[in-house]
Design an enzyme around this catalytic site. Structure first.
Site, short mmCIF file in Angstrom:
data_model
loop_
_atom_site.label_atom_id
_atom_site.label_comp_id
_atom_site.label_asym_id
_atom_site.label_seq_id
_atom_site.Cartn_x
_atom_site.Cartn_y
_atom_site.Cartn_z
N ARG A 1 -10.08 0.46 8.43
CA ARG A 1 -9.64 -0.92 8.68
C ARG A 1 -10.65 -1.72 9.47
NH1 ARG A 1 -3.27 -1.59 9.16
NH2 ARG A 1 -2.95 0.41 8.23
N ARG B 1 -0.65 -9.15 13.23
CA ARG B 1 -1.19 -8.22 12.23
C ARG B 1 -1.95 -8.97 11.13
NH1 ARG B 1 4.16 -5.47 10.66
NH2 ARG B 1 2.99 -4.19 9.20
N LYS C 1 0.83 -1.21 0.00
CA LYS C 1 0.00 0.00 0.00
C LYS C 1 0.87 1.26 0.00
CE LYS C 1 -2.03 -1.11 3.93
NZ LYS C 1 -1.38 -2.41 4.25
N ARG D 1 11.82 -5.63 5.22
CA ARG D 1 11.56 -4.21 4.92
C ARG D 1 12.50 -3.27 5.69
NH1 ARG D 1 5.70 -1.84 5.59
NH2 ARG D 1 5.82 -2.83 7.62
N ARG E 1 10.95 -1.51 11.37
CA ARG E 1 9.86 -1.19 12.30
C ARG E 1 9.76 -2.21 13.43
NH1 ARG E 1 4.74 0.21 8.47
NH2 ARG E 1 3.72 -1.16 9.98
P1 AP5 Z 1 4.81 -1.61 1.93
O1 AP5 Z 1 4.51 -0.79 0.73
O2 AP5 Z 1 5.52 -0.96 3.06
O3 AP5 Z 1 3.49 -2.35 2.42
P2 AP5 Z 1 2.23 -1.82 3.20
O4 AP5 Z 1 1.03 -2.49 2.64
O5 AP5 Z 1 2.23 -0.32 3.23
O6 AP5 Z 1 2.55 -2.47 4.60
P3 AP5 Z 1 2.46 -1.90 6.08
O7 AP5 Z 1 3.21 -2.86 6.94
O8 AP5 Z 1 2.88 -0.45 6.16
O9 AP5 Z 1 0.95 -2.01 6.34
P4 AP5 Z 1 0.26 -2.11 7.67
O10 AP5 Z 1 -1.12 -1.96 7.20
O11 AP5 Z 1 0.54 -3.27 8.51
O12 AP5 Z 1 0.93 -0.93 8.52
P5 AP5 Z 1 0.54 0.60 8.76
O13 AP5 Z 1 1.78 1.37 8.79
O14 AP5 Z 1 -0.55 1.04 7.87
O15 AP5 Z 1 5.64 -2.89 1.44
C1 AP5 Z 1 6.13 -3.84 2.40
C2 AP5 Z 1 7.50 -4.35 1.93
O16 AP5 Z 1 7.31 -5.10 0.72
C3 AP5 Z 1 8.50 -3.26 1.59
O17 AP5 Z 1 9.77 -3.69 1.97
C4 AP5 Z 1 8.41 -3.10 0.06
O18 AP5 Z 1 9.62 -2.64 -0.50
C5 AP5 Z 1 8.09 -4.55 -0.35
N1 AP5 Z 1 7.26 -4.64 -1.55
C6 AP5 Z 1 6.20 -3.85 -1.90
N2 AP5 Z 1 5.67 -4.24 -3.07
C7 AP5 Z 1 6.40 -5.33 -3.46
C8 AP5 Z 1 6.35 -6.19 -4.59
N3 AP5 Z 1 5.44 -6.01 -5.56
N4 AP5 Z 1 7.24 -7.21 -4.66
C9 AP5 Z 1 8.17 -7.41 -3.68
N5 AP5 Z 1 8.29 -6.60 -2.59
C10 AP5 Z 1 7.41 -5.58 -2.49
O19 AP5 Z 1 -0.07 0.48 10.23
C11 AP5 Z 1 0.76 0.15 11.31
C12 AP5 Z 1 -0.08 0.02 12.57
O20 AP5 Z 1 -0.75 1.26 12.86
C13 AP5 Z 1 -1.20 -1.03 12.51
O21 AP5 Z 1 -0.75 -2.34 12.78
C14 AP5 Z 1 -2.12 -0.49 13.61
O22 AP5 Z 1 -1.61 -0.78 14.88
C15 AP5 Z 1 -2.03 1.01 13.39
N6 AP5 Z 1 -3.05 1.48 12.43
C16 AP5 Z 1 -2.83 2.04 11.21
N7 AP5 Z 1 -3.98 2.35 10.62
C17 AP5 Z 1 -4.96 1.99 11.48
C18 AP5 Z 1 -6.37 2.04 11.42
N8 AP5 Z 1 -7.03 2.53 10.34
N9 AP5 Z 1 -7.07 1.55 12.47
C19 AP5 Z 1 -6.43 1.07 13.56
N10 AP5 Z 1 -5.10 0.99 13.68
C20 AP5 Z 1 -4.36 1.45 12.64
#
Ligand code: AP5
Length: 213
Positions: free
Chosen positions: A82, A168, A9, A121, A157
């Site tokens: 979410r 997660r 994402k 990552r 992270r």
């Molecule tokens: P990346 O692009 O970083 O993936 P992502 O989907 O953004 O993953 P996140 O871990 O950031 O998502 P998340 O939803 O768990 O965390 P968030 O920060 O939103 O890619 C991941 C890796 O893969 C990278 O190394 C990239 O280079 C690689 N990659 C990408 N595409 C690729 C491909 N095609 N092929 C190979 N490699 C690839 O949330 C963190 C925390 O915040 C949550 O756990 C929760 O506690 C809280 N939170 C956030 N939003 C909410 C909400 N709405 N409600 C409640 N809690 C929330």
């Protein structure tokens, strides 16, 4: 942008932001900024995030409401909503702003690939860009938007530890995946194969958005 942890994402949102001139609102990034700044909101959110659990709806909805009130016309939400209560709250907020939701882009990636992506990552503390030690390695040619060429400050992270990754992925299945049905019923859900090269995934997203309702 919708999808499980590690679906890409943030990586793909970064490209959409650059090419379409959108404002990128990522709840995970905003929460991490609150934690780093030592705010009361950050202190409350930190323990949930480190364990891989969702931050309570009321906290996240209040936070995103404040951001949307000052957002320009075209914005990209990443990681919100979410849960079903968050999706319902977003409908109310968008109604108040007269800003219809154009598309929900859901990246589909199998769990074993998600575990590989999260485990490898690396992120830049300064500009927030996401890299992967195998599939998307940081190189000296990569420009850090904050520090300049080749000057990213890379870290892993806390919630990319194996136990937090497992929580997660399980939380995504129980609490977040049901939101897909909510948007499918409204005809705005676009499912994208999130596997393969970064450029290929991006091309699929752009092609789907070009024909989205
Ligand atoms: P990346 O692009 O970083 O993936 P992502 O989907 O953004 O993953 P996140 O871990 O950031 O998502 P998340 O939803 O768990 O965390 P968030 O920060 O939103 O890619 C991941 C890796 O893969 C990278 O190394 C990239 O280079 C690689 N990659 C990408 N595409 C690729 C491909 N095609 N092929 C190979 N490699 C690839 O949330 C963190 C925390 O915040 C949550 O756990 C929760 O506690 C809280 N939170 C956030 N939003 C909410 C909400 N709405 N409600 C409640 N809690 C929330």
């Amino acid at each position: 942008m919708f999808g499980p942890p590690g679906a890409g994402k943030g990586t793909q949102a970064e490209r959409l932001k650059r090419d379409l001139g959108l404002t990128h609102l990522a709840t995970g990034d905003i929460l991490r900024q609150e934690v780093a700044a030592g705010t009361a909101l950050g202190a409350e959110a930190k323990r949930f995030m480190n364990e891989g659990k969702l931050v309570p709806d009321a906290v996240v909805i209040g936070m995103i409401r404040g951001r949307l009130e000052c957002a320009p016309d075209d914005f990209l939400l990443d990681g919100f909503p979410r849960t079903l209560p968050q999706a319902e709250a977003l409908d109310v907020m968008l109604g108040e702003l007269d800003a219809p939701l154009q598309a929900v882009v859901s990246l589909v990636v199998p769990n074993d690939e998600l575990e590989r992506r999260l485990g490898g990552r690396w992120l830049c503390r300064a500009c927030g860009r996401s890299y992967h030690e195998v599939s998307n390695p940081h190189t000296p040619r990569d420009d850090c938007e904050a520090n300049g060429p080749g000057a990213c400050d890379l870290y892993q992270r806390d919630d990319d530890r194996p136990e937090a990754i497992a929580t997660r992925l399980a939380t995504y299945a129980t609490d977040t995946a049901p939101v897909l049905g909510y948007y499918a019923e409204r005809g705005v859900l676009v499912q994208i194969d999130g596997t393969g090269a970064l450029d290929d995934v991006y091309a699929r997203i752009r092609a789907a958005l070009a024909t989205a309702p």
